[in-house]
Design an enzyme around this catalytic site. Structure first.
Site, PDB file in Angstrom:
ATOM      1  N   ARG A 190       0.880  -1.236   0.048  1.00 57.29           N
ATOM      2  CA  ARG A 190      -0.147   0.053   0.105  1.00 57.29           C
ATOM      3  C   ARG A 190       0.854   1.425  -0.011  1.00 57.29           C
ATOM      4  O   ARG A 190       1.694   1.417   0.881  1.00 57.29           O
ATOM      5  CB  ARG A 190      -0.865  -0.210   1.335  1.00 57.29           C
ATOM      6  CG  ARG A 190      -1.845  -1.300   1.169  1.00 57.29           C
ATOM      7  CD  ARG A 190      -2.862  -1.171   2.360  1.00 57.29           C
ATOM      8  NE  ARG A 190      -3.740  -2.543   2.330  1.00 57.29           N
ATOM      9  CZ  ARG A 190      -4.569  -2.675   3.188  1.00 57.29           C
ATOM     10  NH1 ARG A 190      -4.904  -1.833   4.112  1.00 57.29           N
ATOM     11  NH2 ARG A 190      -5.220  -3.826   3.173  1.00 57.29           N
ATOM     12  N   ARG A 204       1.989   0.958  10.288  1.00 54.35           N
ATOM     13  CA  ARG A 204       1.509   1.492   9.017  1.00 54.35           C
ATOM     14  C   ARG A 204       2.690   1.630   8.117  1.00 54.35           C
ATOM     15  O   ARG A 204       3.685   2.453   8.208  1.00 54.35           O
ATOM     16  CB  ARG A 204       0.818   2.943   9.215  1.00 54.35           C
ATOM     17  CG  ARG A 204       0.140   3.432   7.909  1.00 54.35           C
ATOM     18  CD  ARG A 204      -0.527   4.776   8.240  1.00 54.35           C
ATOM     19  NE  ARG A 204      -1.383   4.645   9.316  1.00 54.35           N
ATOM     20  CZ  ARG A 204      -2.723   4.173   9.169  1.00 54.35           C
ATOM     21  NH1 ARG A 204      -3.373   3.437   8.098  1.00 54.35           N
ATOM     22  NH2 ARG A 204      -3.662   4.005  10.183  1.00 54.35           N
ATOM     23  N   GLU A 207      -6.444  -1.067  15.419  1.00 57.73           N
ATOM     24  CA  GLU A 207      -7.192  -2.136  14.543  1.00 57.73           C
ATOM     25  C   GLU A 207      -5.982  -3.048  14.264  1.00 57.73           C
ATOM     26  O   GLU A 207      -4.998  -2.851  13.809  1.00 57.73           O
ATOM     27  CB  GLU A 207      -7.461  -1.417  13.280  1.00 57.73           C
ATOM     28  CG  GLU A 207      -8.160  -2.255  12.254  1.00 57.73           C
ATOM     29  CD  GLU A 207      -8.049  -1.655  10.785  1.00 57.73           C
ATOM     30  OE1 GLU A 207      -7.958  -2.467   9.903  1.00 57.73           O
ATOM     31  OE2 GLU A 207      -7.978  -0.440  10.667  1.00 57.73           O
ATOM     32  N   SER A 217     -10.448  -6.097  10.139  1.00 56.46           N
ATOM     33  CA  SER A 217     -11.435  -5.391   9.861  1.00 56.46           C
ATOM     34  C   SER A 217     -12.448  -6.461   9.003  1.00 56.46           C
ATOM     35  O   SER A 217     -11.790  -7.082   8.151  1.00 56.46           O
ATOM     36  CB  SER A 217     -11.416  -4.285   8.882  1.00 56.46           C
ATOM     37  OG  SER A 217     -10.998  -3.048   9.291  1.00 56.46           O
ATOM     38  N   ARG A 262       1.084  -6.284  12.750  1.00 58.31           N
ATOM     39  CA  ARG A 262       0.638  -5.788  13.915  1.00 58.31           C
ATOM     40  C   ARG A 262       0.435  -6.911  15.174  1.00 58.31           C
ATOM     41  O   ARG A 262       0.633  -6.374  16.061  1.00 58.31           O
ATOM     42  CB  ARG A 262      -0.760  -5.164  13.558  1.00 58.31           C
ATOM     43  CG  ARG A 262      -0.761  -4.112  12.650  1.00 58.31           C
ATOM     44  CD  ARG A 262      -1.997  -3.191  12.388  1.00 58.31           C
ATOM     45  NE  ARG A 262      -1.778  -2.207  11.543  1.00 58.31           N
ATOM     46  CZ  ARG A 262      -2.727  -0.833  11.388  1.00 58.31           C
ATOM     47  NH1 ARG A 262      -3.749  -0.980  12.221  1.00 58.31           N
ATOM     48  NH2 ARG A 262      -2.133  -0.023  10.578  1.00 58.31           N
TER      49      ARG A 262
END
Length: 428
Positions: A262, A277, A349, A352, A392
């Site tokens: 990403r 991130r 987070e 999801s 994470r």
């Protein structure tokens, strides 16, 4: 994408949906201009075709009656009609494309159970598990623990690839591989079929799941109009693009590990330290294809499946429902699972889980057939969820399992995947 017929008949619902999402907009006026122009063009084409057909039938009779001049004039009218029809069909094609692109840019309609809210601060907590980890010593963040134990080398990661990349070594590399195997084994035990997909996708695949065209700037482009995937959801969902599934086989449960890429174009300044991130990370993904009447139950069970992994690892977490203002483009309802991160003194987070309803299935043309229930075919419902984000999870293990001497206890469930390793000690 939404059904054009639904948009035409429910523009106020679309208005309300976009308003509730805070930053979503659609051009209602242009939609109806195009829709009216499309119908007018279709009507004119049908009129000209009927006139052409009627005139064509006359030509033979005129010629048999010896009325050659009238027959020639009729032929000229047919030829002229053919040219006008061709021009109108070209116009209709242009209108259809613009109309399609306009509707494809409208986000999914939030499910009636999704709470209204402005942003993630309005996401209600559904449940939590475990108590936030407390320490009687000065706890370290994973970006300090990583170099101290040799698990993460940030400087060399930047040297090799640039900012927001990192290098894993020793126990860090071993834990990354262990977590991938652990997650996949859990999902396979629960009935998910494992896949090993490519990590380069074509534009059709990314359109099918909703990343294109809206999120083009967040994707890594490669040659030939191809892209590095941002998530295995893209590949797992598109396995059945342009297919009709057997209703008796639903739900289909798929899982895969992939690296994910990403650009994080819209996240400048956010989570710049550590591995929360980054541009490249590993993730194990879950995807489901379900009948419409079952999809909400399938969403709930998907969340439980992701929660199970965190419980086995002993990591405190909570589940939140995303409000309308925080809901993803393709989702009609979404839960976030957030793991406790001591360095943030907060939850972050880690998964999801979304129900996309028939939004992706319409874009990717994924249908199912169930002759016992209905004639023809219907769009399936697609669901996706992280199970889990590997980096994470590693960061959460490092921070929650750290000891006063700088060592990190390996969660018991993970030890069989780490050659029996129980403790990761700091470098001497």
């Amino acid at each position: 994408m939404l059904d054009i017929k639904f948009v035409r008949e429910n523009p106020d619902v679309v208005d309300t949906s976009c308003a509730s999402r805070q930053n979503a907009h659609w051009d209602r006026e242009r939609f109806f201009e195009l829709d009216e122009a499309r119908r007018a063009t279709i009507g004119e084409v049908e009129r000209l075709q009927a006139e052409r057909n009627a005139t064509s039938k006359m030509i033979g009779q005129l010629m048999r009656d010896g009325r050659q001049d009238e027959a020639n004039a009729a032929k000229e009218r047919v030829a002229a009609n053919k040219g006008r029809i061709s021009s109108l069909e070209g116009r209709r094609s242009d209108i259809d494309k613009e109309l399609f692109d306009l509707v494809a840019a409208i986000p999914n309609i939030p499910h009636e159970s999704v709470p209204y809210g402005r942003d993630d601060s309005d996401n209600p907590v559904v449940r939590s598990w475990g108590e936030p980890t407390a320490f009687d010593f000065a706890a370290l963040a994973h970006w300090d623990l990583g170099p101290a134990t040799g698990m993460i080398d940030f400087d060399r990661g930047v040297k090799l690839a640039g900012t927001r990349f990192y290098l894993l070594g020793g126990a860090g590399a071993l834990m990354e591989r262990a977590l991938i195997g652990f997650f996949l084994d859990q999902h396979v035990k629960a009935g998910f079929k494992e896949w090993w997909p490519p990590v380069i996708a074509n534009a059709d695949s990314l359109f099918g799941t909703g990343q294109l065209p809206k999120f083009d700037e967040d994707l890594f482009h490669v040659s030939g109009g191809m892209y590095l995937i941002p998530t295995a959801e893209v590949m797992l969902t598109n396995i059945h693009r342009d297919e009709i599934l057997d209703g008796d086989a639903l739900p289909l449960l798929y899982t895969a590990f992939t690296p994910c890429f990403r650009e994080e174009a819209g996240s400048a300044g956010r989570d710049t330290r550590g591995i929360i991130r980054v541009h490249e990370f590993d993730k194990v993904e879950m995807v489901k294809f379900a009948k419409p009447e079952d999809s909400m139950d399938q969403l709930e069970s998907m969340v439980v499946e992701a929660e199970k992994c965190l419980r086995l690892l002993g990591l405190p977490y909570r589940v939140v429902t995303l409000c309308t203002g925080d809901l993803g483009f393709s989702a009609t309802k979404c839960y976030d699972i957030e793991v406790w991160m001591p360095s943030y003194d907060n939850y972050k987070e880690i998964s999801s889980c979304s129900n996309c309803w028939d939004f992706q299935a319409r874009r990717a043309n994924i249908r199912y057939r169930d002759p016992k229930e209905f004639k023809g075919s219907r769009l399936v419902h697609t669901l996706n969820g992280s199970g889990l984000a590997v980096g994470r999870t590693m960061a959460a293990i490092m921070e929650n399992y750290q000891q006063a001497d700088g060592s990190i206890v390996v969660p018991e469930a993970l030890r069989p995947y780490m050659r029996g390793m129980e403790v990761i000690r700091p470098l001497s």
